[in-house]
Design an enzyme around this catalytic site. Sequence first.
Site, PDB file in Angstrom:
ATOM      1  N   SER A 148       0.977  -1.220  -0.178  1.00 38.32           N
ATOM      2  CA  SER A 148      -0.071   0.080   0.060  1.00 38.32           C
ATOM      3  C   SER A 148       1.001   1.379   0.085  1.00 38.32           C
ATOM      4  CB  SER A 148      -0.815   0.078   1.246  1.00 38.32           C
ATOM      5  OG  SER A 148      -1.397   1.175   1.320  1.00 38.32           O
ATOM      6  N   HIS A 181      -8.347   0.672  -4.132  1.00 34.13           N
ATOM      7  CA  HIS A 181      -9.199   0.280  -3.010  1.00 34.13           C
ATOM      8  C   HIS A 181      -9.880   1.510  -2.767  1.00 34.13           C
ATOM      9  CE1 HIS A 181      -9.763  -1.071   1.397  1.00 34.13           C
ATOM     10  NE2 HIS A 181     -10.901  -1.106   0.757  1.00 34.13           N
ATOM     11  N   MET A 206     -11.172  -7.215   4.683  1.00 35.72           N
ATOM     12  CA  MET A 206     -10.336  -6.171   5.592  1.00 35.72           C
ATOM     13  C   MET A 206     -10.007  -6.794   7.003  1.00 35.72           C
ATOM     14  SD  MET A 206     -10.170  -3.535   3.883  1.00 35.72           S
ATOM     15  CE  MET A 206      -9.168  -2.715   5.090  1.00 35.72           C
ATOM     16  N   GLY A 248      -9.336   2.579   7.068  1.00 33.04           N
ATOM     17  CA  GLY A 248      -8.955   4.191   7.502  1.00 33.04           C
ATOM     18  C   GLY A 248      -7.596   4.331   7.551  1.00 33.04           C
ATOM     19  N   PHE A 249      -6.823   3.524   8.059  1.00 37.20           N
ATOM     20  CA  PHE A 249      -5.343   3.874   8.598  1.00 37.20           C
ATOM     21  C   PHE A 249      -4.577   2.733   8.209  1.00 37.20           C
ATOM     22  CE2 PHE A 249      -8.004   6.859  10.749  1.00 37.20           C
ATOM     23  CZ  PHE A 249      -7.579   8.193  10.405  1.00 37.20           C
ATOM     24  N   GLY A 275      -1.079   0.698   9.753  1.00 33.94           N
ATOM     25  CA  GLY A 275      -0.202   0.478  10.703  1.00 33.94           C
ATOM     26  C   GLY A 275      -1.237  -0.028  11.959  1.00 33.94           C
ATOM     27  N   ASP A 305      -6.305  -7.647   3.825  1.00 25.95           N
ATOM     28  CA  ASP A 305      -5.646  -6.038   3.815  1.00 25.95           C
ATOM     29  C   ASP A 305      -5.885  -5.652   5.214  1.00 25.95           C
ATOM     30  OD1 ASP A 305      -4.966  -3.602   3.341  1.00 25.95           O
ATOM     31  OD2 ASP A 305      -6.788  -3.081   2.211  1.00 25.95           O
ATOM     32  N   GLY A 306      -4.632  -5.354   5.860  1.00 23.57           N
ATOM     33  CA  GLY A 306      -4.584  -4.693   7.023  1.00 23.57           C
ATOM     34  C   GLY A 306      -3.950  -5.751   8.228  1.00 23.57           C
ATOM     35  N   GLY A 307      -2.437  -4.814   8.755  1.00 25.98           N
ATOM     36  CA  GLY A 307      -1.963  -5.474   9.694  1.00 25.98           C
ATOM     37  C   GLY A 307      -1.414  -6.905   9.266  1.00 25.98           C
ATOM     38  N   GLY A 340       1.299  -2.806   4.138  1.00 23.01           N
ATOM     39  CA  GLY A 340       1.674  -1.351   4.143  1.00 23.01           C
ATOM     40  C   GLY A 340       2.812  -1.080   5.054  1.00 23.01           C
TER      41      GLY A 340
HETATM   42  C1  DX5 Z   1      -6.776   0.510   5.535  1.00 20.11           C
HETATM   43  C2  DX5 Z   1      -5.957   0.176   4.223  1.00 20.11           C
HETATM   44  C3  DX5 Z   1      -4.811  -0.665   4.174  1.00 20.11           C
HETATM   45  C4  DX5 Z   1      -3.842  -0.120   4.942  1.00 20.11           C
HETATM   46  C5  DX5 Z   1      -2.406  -1.373   5.036  1.00 20.11           C
HETATM   47  O1  DX5 Z   1      -7.945   1.171   5.478  1.00 20.11           O
HETATM   48  O2  DX5 Z   1      -6.916  -0.461   3.310  1.00 20.11           O
HETATM   49  O3  DX5 Z   1      -4.800  -0.957   2.819  1.00 20.11           O
HETATM   50  O4  DX5 Z   1      -2.981   0.936   4.525  1.00 20.11           O
HETATM   51  O5  DX5 Z   1      -1.735  -1.076   5.872  1.00 20.11           O
HETATM   52  P1  DX5 Z   1      -1.117  -1.745   6.842  1.00 20.11           P
HETATM   53  O6  DX5 Z   1      -0.395  -3.142   6.478  1.00 20.11           O
HETATM   54  O7  DX5 Z   1       0.077  -1.167   7.384  1.00 20.11           O
HETATM   55  O8  DX5 Z   1      -2.124  -2.379   7.847  1.00 20.11           O
HETATM   56 ZN    ZN Z   2      -6.402  -1.014   1.350  1.00 18.63          ZN
END
Ligand code: DX5
Ligand code: ZN
Length: 216
Positions: free
Chosen positions: A7, A65, A136, A141-142, A144, A174-176, A196
Amino acid sequence: MVKISPSILAGDFLNLKGEIERLEKSGVDSIHFDIMDGVYVANITFGFKFLSSIKKATSLAADVHLMIIKPGRYIKDFINAGADTLFFHYETVKSHKKIIDKIKKYKCKVGISINPSTPVNALKNIVSYLDVVLLMSVEPGFCGQEFIKSSYRKIRELKRLILARNCKTLIEVDGGVGLNNYKQLIDAGADIFVIGNDFFKQDNHRKYVNIIKEYK
Ligand code: DX5
Ligand code: ZN
């Protein structure tokens, strides 16, 4: 072999050229663009110009996305800007098939993203129309955030649904995601990882990608 889609939101925006070079040399499969509108999610990120500028500078595919309300308004714009796969959120539309067909009409791959609180069963009638489901594993939203552990069960459920429908839909998480959970995620049935923070904090990206891809 699992695919990796970093990401760009977690990258260094002051050095996007350098980040693109890093991505290309690392052996990843695509770039993940997190589009956030400050309404569907609390954060605001970037739009068409950001996507099209990066697409002109790379041969990597763009996974886009959309975390925006009424995603149907912007399908054409994001495809024109370079989206190779376009994801919209299940929770943001009523007529999913209509949006799926609209995206396919432009010869773009289509994915639906589901939030941690949305059950896999919600996809039972549409999963076979999708190229990929973006599951998800954090609240959108964010970058990390901490991985939500109930996602392992959802991946296994989704895998069962895909097998029962006898379709080729891929499972993207997607996420963590990172070095501390990639093995369990692959074992559960994940085909693609969005990564990410864990990706961009590495010194040796090639090595990182190889470690994950060599599992199994
Ligand atoms: C969250 C995003 C993810 C996120 C992934 O809303 O959709 O794509 O940026 O980042 P990490 O891998 O740091 O959770
Ligand atoms: Zn994403």
